[in-house]
Design an enzyme around this catalytic site. Structure first.
Site, PDB file in Angstrom:
ATOM      1  CB  CYS A  58      -0.949   0.007   1.196  1.00 37.08           C
ATOM      2  SG  CYS A  58      -0.125  -0.003   2.803  1.00 37.08           S
ATOM      3  CG  ASN A  59       2.736   2.652   3.005  1.00 36.05           C
ATOM      4  OD1 ASN A  59       1.770   3.382   2.826  1.00 36.05           O
ATOM      5  ND2 ASN A  59       3.000   2.093   4.168  1.00 36.05           N
ATOM      6  CE1 TYR A 119      12.372  -4.624  11.698  1.00 38.28           C
ATOM      7  CE2 TYR A 119      11.213  -3.345  13.360  1.00 38.28           C
ATOM      8  CZ  TYR A 119      12.391  -3.741  12.751  1.00 38.28           C
ATOM      9  OH  TYR A 119      13.587  -3.234  13.187  1.00 38.28           O
ATOM     10  CD  GLU A 120       1.265  -5.052   7.393  1.00 37.88           C
ATOM     11  OE1 GLU A 120       0.442  -5.377   6.534  1.00 37.88           O
ATOM     12  OE2 GLU A 120       1.037  -4.206   8.269  1.00 37.88           O
ATOM     13  CD  GLN A 124       3.655  -5.677   2.988  1.00 42.30           C
ATOM     14  OE1 GLN A 124       4.530  -4.833   3.188  1.00 42.30           O
ATOM     15  NE2 GLN A 124       2.370  -5.383   3.025  1.00 42.30           N
ATOM     16  CE  LYS A 196       0.516  -9.297   8.717  1.00 44.47           C
ATOM     17  NZ  LYS A 196       1.856  -9.628   8.209  1.00 44.47           N
TER      18      LYS A 196
END
Length: 412
Positions: A58-59, A119-120, A124, A196
Site C-alpha cells: 500500500c505504501n 516491520y510488516e 511482504q 491482515k
C-alpha cells in the site's frame, strides 16, 4: 539461471515509487497483483531481464533486478500497471549498485516505512522474493542478499527499540478514533474487510477502545464469521452492506477491491459518518467526501500522526544503521570471495595434477606417497587457507605459487 561468479554489482538496480512523493491514489495506479506479477515475469526475458523481484504494497511499488539500465525494469513494470511509464518515471527514485542494496536493507528494517519501524514489510519482501524464486527469477546473489537483509532486520528488531511500542496503520486508525470521537466505545462500528490489516484493526478496536458494537463484513463471509466468533462480535453478509452502512456511525474499510466498495449512494442522507479507508487503492468512492455528513480519512492522513512512540523510534535510527552497515559489509565480503571462485577451482585442479607428476613422485617419493593418502583433505586445507589469507589481507591477485608451495612443503 545466469552465472554469478562474474556478476557486476553496479548493474543491480531498484526503481520505485512510495508514499514520500505520491498519494494513495497514484500508488494505486501502480499496484501489482499476483496475476500481474506472474505475467510480468513471463514477459521479463523479452526485456532482457532474468533476475528480478517486485515489491508492491500500500505504501510502495518497487522493482529490483539486474539490468543494463533502470529503464528496462521500469518498462517491464509499466506493462502491467494502470499508471503510465511517463508518470512512474516522473515520480520514481532509481538507485544502483551499493545504493540499491542499502535501500533494500533500509526498507526491510522499517526505516523507509510510512510509520517508522513498521516491520510488516518484512513478510511482504519474503512473499515477493518467494514468488520470483518459484518462477526462476532469483539466483544465488539475490538469495544471499535477501537472506542478509532479513538477518539484519531481525537483528535490528532484537537489538534496538526501533519497533518498540504499538504503532501501525491499524493502530493509528484506532488512535484517531479515540482522539476525535467522544464515547467511541459505544458507537456502532462497521469493519469491512478482515484480511491482515482488517484483523489487526479489529483487534485494536477491541483492545484499545473496549468496543463491542462492531459488525464485520467480508467478501468471503466465513472469514468474517470466524473472526466475529473469536472476538465475540457481530457479522453480516455482504448483501447487507447498505443496511449496515446506514446503521453505523464509524466505518473502517480494509478491502483490496480494484473498484470502490462503498459508494456515494450508500452514504447520502444516512446520518453522520466517520469513514477511515485503510485500502490502497481507495475503496470509498472519491466523491463521497463531498457529502456534508461524511468525514473521510485515508492512510496518508493517518501516517502523519506523531506521538511519543515515534519519537522514541527515531532515536534508535543510528543504532539500526550501524547494524545494517555490518551486514552489508558481510554481504560484500561474500560477494568479493564469490568472484575468486574460478581461481580456487583452478588451483584445486592444479594441485591434483601436481601430485601425479612423474618428476614430483621421483624427486619426493615419500612425500608424494604421504600426500596421496590424504590428498583431498590437504588440498581443501590449502584452499581454505588461501581464502582466509585473501580475506585477511584484503588483497586481490593470484595465490598459485603460495598455494603450491604450501601443498608440496614437508609435513611435520
Amino acid at each position: 539461471m545466469h552465472g554469478n561468479s562474474t556478476k557486476d554489482i553496479t548493474k543491480f538496480f531498484i526503481a520505485g515509487i512510495n508514499y514520500k512523493k505520491t498519494d494513495a491514489a497514484i500508488r494505486g495506479q501502480f499496484a501489482v497483483s499476483n496475476d500481474q506479477y506472474a505475467t510480468l515475469l513471463t514477459q521479463a526475458p523479452q526485456f532482457g531481464l532474468h533476475e528480478l523481484f517486485v515489491l508492491s504494497t500500500c505504501n510502495r511499488t518497487e522493482i529490483y533486478g539486474f539490468a543494463e539500465s533502470a529503464d528496462q525494469l521500469i518498462n517491464l513494470l509499466c506493462t502491467q500497471t494502470e499508471g503510465t511509464k511517463e508518470t512512474f518515471t516522473q515520480l520514481a527514485y532509481v538507485k544502483k549498485g551499493i545504493a540499491a542494496i542499502e535501500h533494500l536493507f533500509s526498507v526491510a528494517a522499517g526505516l523507509d516505512s510510512q510509520i517508522l519501524g513498521d516491520y510488516e514489510i518484512v513478510g511482504q519482501i519474503k512473499t515477493a522474493v518467494k514468488f520470483s524464486k518459484e518462477h526462476g527469477f532469483t539466483d544465488s546473489f539475490m538469495e544471499r542478499l535477501v537472506n542478509c537483509v532479513l538477518q539484519s532486520s531481525k537483528a535490528i528488531k532484537n537489538q534496538t527499540s526501533l519497533s518498540g511500542g504499538t504503532v501501525s496503520v491499524s493502530f493509528a486508525a484506532v488512535q484517531y478514533i479515540r482522539e476525535k470521537v467522544a464515547d467511541a466505545a459505544n458507537k456502532k462500528i462497521l469493519l469491512l474487510g478482515v484480511g491482515k490489516i482488517g484483523r489487526n484493526t479489529c483487534k485494536n478496536l477491541v483492545d484499545y477502545l473496549d468496543a463491542d458494537h462492531i459488525t464485520l463484513i467480508n467478501r468471503t463471509h466465513d472469514k468474517a464469521a470466524q473472526l466475529a466468533e473469536e472476538l465475540d462480535l457481530h457479522h453480516a453478509p455482504l448483501t447487507e452492506l447498505a443496511q449496515k452502512i446506514e446503521e453505523s456511525e464509524i466505518i473502517l474499510v480494509a478491502t483490496n477491491s480494484v473498484e470502490p466498495t462503498i459508494k456515494r449512494t450508500h452514504l447520502e442522507g444516512k446520518g453522520e459518518k466517520l469513514i477511515i479507508d485503510l485500502s490502497v487503492p481507495f475503496n470509498v468512492e472519491e466523491s463521497a467526501q463531498e457529502l456534508p455528513n461524511v468525514h473521510l480519512v485515508n492512510v496518508d492522513e493517518l501516517s502523519k500522526l506523531k506521538d511519543e512512540t515515534l519519537q522514541m523510534r527515531e532515536a534508535e535510527v543510528p543504532k539500526a544503521w550501524t547494524i545494517i552497515r555490518e551486514h552489508i559489509d558481510e554481504f560484500l565480503e561474500w560477494f568479493e570471495m564469490r568472484k575468486h571462485v574460478p581461481v580456487f577451482k583452478a588451483v584445486k585442479i592444479k594441485l591434483k595434477e601436481i601430485q601425479t607428476f612423474p618428476s614430483y613422485i621421483q624427486l619426493s617419493p615419500e612425500l608424494a606417497a604421504c600426500q596421496t593418502i590424504n590428498a583431498d583433505e590437504r588440498i581443501q586445507r590449502v584452499i581454505n587457507g588461501m581464502a582466509f589469507k585473501m580475506r585477511q589481507r584484503n588483497q586481490r591477485g593470484c595465490y598459485y605459487i603460495e598455494a603450491i608451495n604450501e601443498f608440496i612443503a614437508p609435513t611435520n
